[in-house]
Write a protein that holds these residues in place. Structure first.
Motif, PDB file in Angstrom:
ATOM      1  N   UNK A 309       0.840  -1.052  -0.020  1.00  0.00           N
ATOM      2  CA  UNK A 309      -0.202  -0.081   0.116  1.00  0.00           C
ATOM      3  C   UNK A 309       0.784   1.159   0.119  1.00  0.00           C
ATOM      4  N   UNK A 310       1.840   1.185   1.046  1.00  0.00           N
ATOM      5  CA  UNK A 310       2.791   2.482   0.861  1.00  0.00           C
ATOM      6  C   UNK A 310       3.411   2.793  -0.293  1.00  0.00           C
ATOM      7  N   UNK A 311       4.086   1.508  -0.994  1.00  0.00           N
ATOM      8  CA  UNK A 311       4.996   1.692  -2.137  1.00  0.00           C
ATOM      9  C   UNK A 311       4.203   2.199  -3.313  1.00  0.00           C
ATOM     10  N   UNK A 312       2.665   1.556  -3.343  1.00  0.00           N
ATOM     11  CA  UNK A 312       1.927   1.702  -4.437  1.00  0.00           C
ATOM     12  C   UNK A 312       1.571   3.208  -4.525  1.00  0.00           C
ATOM     13  N   UNK A 313       1.057   3.731  -3.448  1.00  0.00           N
ATOM     14  CA  UNK A 313       0.354   4.896  -3.265  1.00  0.00           C
ATOM     15  C   UNK A 313       1.475   6.039  -3.558  1.00  0.00           C
ATOM     16  N   UNK A 314       2.702   5.910  -3.024  1.00  0.00           N
ATOM     17  CA  UNK A 314       3.593   6.830  -3.365  1.00  0.00           C
ATOM     18  C   UNK A 314       4.311   6.867  -4.764  1.00  0.00           C
ATOM     19  N   UNK A 315       4.019   5.718  -5.442  1.00  0.00           N
ATOM     20  CA  UNK A 315       4.404   5.776  -6.883  1.00  0.00           C
ATOM     21  C   UNK A 315       3.335   6.345  -7.629  1.00  0.00           C
ATOM     22  N   UNK A 316       1.826   6.096  -7.185  1.00  0.00           N
ATOM     23  CA  UNK A 316       0.745   6.748  -7.996  1.00  0.00           C
ATOM     24  C   UNK A 316       1.115   8.289  -7.786  1.00  0.00           C
ATOM     25  N   UNK A 317       1.261   8.745  -6.391  1.00  0.00           N
ATOM     26  CA  UNK A 317       1.320  10.266  -6.477  1.00  0.00           C
ATOM     27  C   UNK A 317       2.665  11.095  -7.265  1.00  0.00           C
ATOM     28  N   UNK A 318       3.615  10.023  -7.368  1.00  0.00           N
ATOM     29  CA  UNK A 318       4.797  10.374  -8.120  1.00  0.00           C
ATOM     30  C   UNK A 318       4.306  10.538  -9.411  1.00  0.00           C
ATOM     31  N   UNK A 319       3.661   9.561 -10.031  1.00  0.00           N
ATOM     32  CA  UNK A 319       3.179   9.696 -11.459  1.00  0.00           C
ATOM     33  C   UNK A 319       2.282  10.904 -11.714  1.00  0.00           C
ATOM     34  N   UNK A 320       1.482  11.201 -10.860  1.00  0.00           N
ATOM     35  CA  UNK A 320       0.585  12.404 -11.020  1.00  0.00           C
ATOM     36  C   UNK A 320       1.361  13.632 -10.798  1.00  0.00           C
ATOM     37  N   UNK A 321       2.285  13.704 -10.022  1.00  0.00           N
ATOM     38  CA  UNK A 321       3.271  15.028 -10.077  1.00  0.00           C
ATOM     39  C   UNK A 321       4.064  15.038 -11.337  1.00  0.00           C
TER      40      UNK A 321
END
Length: 334
Positions: A309-321
């Motif tokens: 959950x932590x790794x995926x959520x941070x990666x999704x945030x990075x993609x959005x940024x």
């Protein structure tokens, strides 16, 4: 008809012209760069899902067992031992009664108990706190060091660039897990803050290369040449004129470094080179209970779920940024 009236009719489009422009989606509103970035980010569905997940994980980890002055709402702590009830099985139920389940309830030990009776929900929350602290430290320090080194190498060129980039090449050639493992053995038992700081000091290479590439392009721009021509110092040019134009890459690098740090800490703790007892982390929990996978799999699954959950959520945030800061997306329609 006078020239003044003709000019007024030409300058002011009629209602039909306005309606046609609106219908074609050509009604474009001028916005600042910050407004455009925020607008694109909050319209990115993956980033919003990642942001919600990350906030929920952090909120649950901090509020459940408390952190520092923040009291927790969970009535158990990760250190109290006892008797494992019903083989330590989880009491969490999420299946409604009309489907044959017991309804939704947490129970006494929602994630179960370990072999000495400790509440595994409290243990997992403590592990999540430690993993998040280490990941944030690694991400921020690695990004700061990489940004400074990459900016210096890209701006000054010459021997400065050669020495810094050759050092980066050497560190990249050595497996990160090996370097981090050596650091883990040297500072074992000295605290998670020191552990996170040292990991950040050996994981800056990718950020440095990204920032260097951007600075190499920006240093030839007209506004940089104008600043040099009036005698502006190199330090001021880098920090006031060049780095603000690389903020998109820097922010994305932070998110990617945090996601990588979660997995790096997990790997180190799994092989016994990361967080040391009496403290714990998500990776440490997986390592401690890997042998229970066949008999009590919940001791292995819950930390794994939070790592994902932590790794995926941070990666999704990075993609959005990354998409939000994309300079090619310079228009947002109403």
């Amino acid at each position: 008809m006078t020239d003044t009236k003709r000019a007024a009719q030409t300058a002011e489009p009629g209602p039909d012209q306005k309606t046609a422009a609106d219908a074609q989606g050509m009604n474009i509103v001028a916005r600042s760069q910050g407004q455009l970035v925020r607008r694109r980010f909050f319209r990115h569905k993956g980033a919003m899902i990642g942001l919600v997940l990350f906030v929920l994980v952090v909120g649950l980890a901090v509020t459940s067992i408390g952190a520092g002055p923040i009291p927790g709402w969970w009535d158990k702590d990760p250190t109290t031992t006892g008797t494992a009830l019903n083989g330590g099985r989880p009491t969490l139920s999420v299946i409604p009664g009309f489907l044959g389940g017991g309804g939704f309830h947490l129970g006494e030990h929602p994630f179960g108990q370990d072999n000495i009776g400790r509440d595994y929900f409290a243990l997992t929350m403590r592990g999540a706190q430690v993993s998040l602290v280490i990941a944030l430290l690694v991400g921020l320090i690695a990004t700061f060091v990489g940004t400074v080194i990459g900016a210096a190498a890209g701006y000054f060129r010459g021997w400065t660039e050669s020495s810094l980039m050759r050092t980066s090449d050497v560190l990249i050639a050595v497996p990160t897990l090996l370097i981090a493992g050596l650091i883990g053995t040297m500072i074992a038992g000295k605290g998670i803050v020191l552990f996170g700081v040292f990991l950040g000091l050996v994981t800056w290479m990718q950020t440095a290369r990204l920032v260097r590439g951007e600075v190499l392009s920006l240093r030839e721009k007209e506004f940089v040449e104008a600043a040099r021509s009036v005698g502006t110092s190199s330090k001021r040019i880098i920090f006031k004129h060049i780095l603000p134009n690389t903020i998109g890459i820097i922010i994305v690098s932070v998110t990617l470094a945090i996601a990588s740090a979660v997995l790096l800490e997990t790997g180190l703790s799994f092989v016994g080179l990361g967080v040391q007892p009496p403290d714990t982390s998500l990776g440490r929990l997986i390592s401690d209970y890997q042998t229970a996978l066949g008999t009590r799999p919940w001791l292995f699954y819950w930390p794994g779920v939070f790592i994902i959950l932590i790794a995926l959520s941070v990666n999704f945030i990075g993609d959005g940024l990354r998409d939000a800061f994309d300079p090619r997306q310079n228009r947002v329609r109403d």
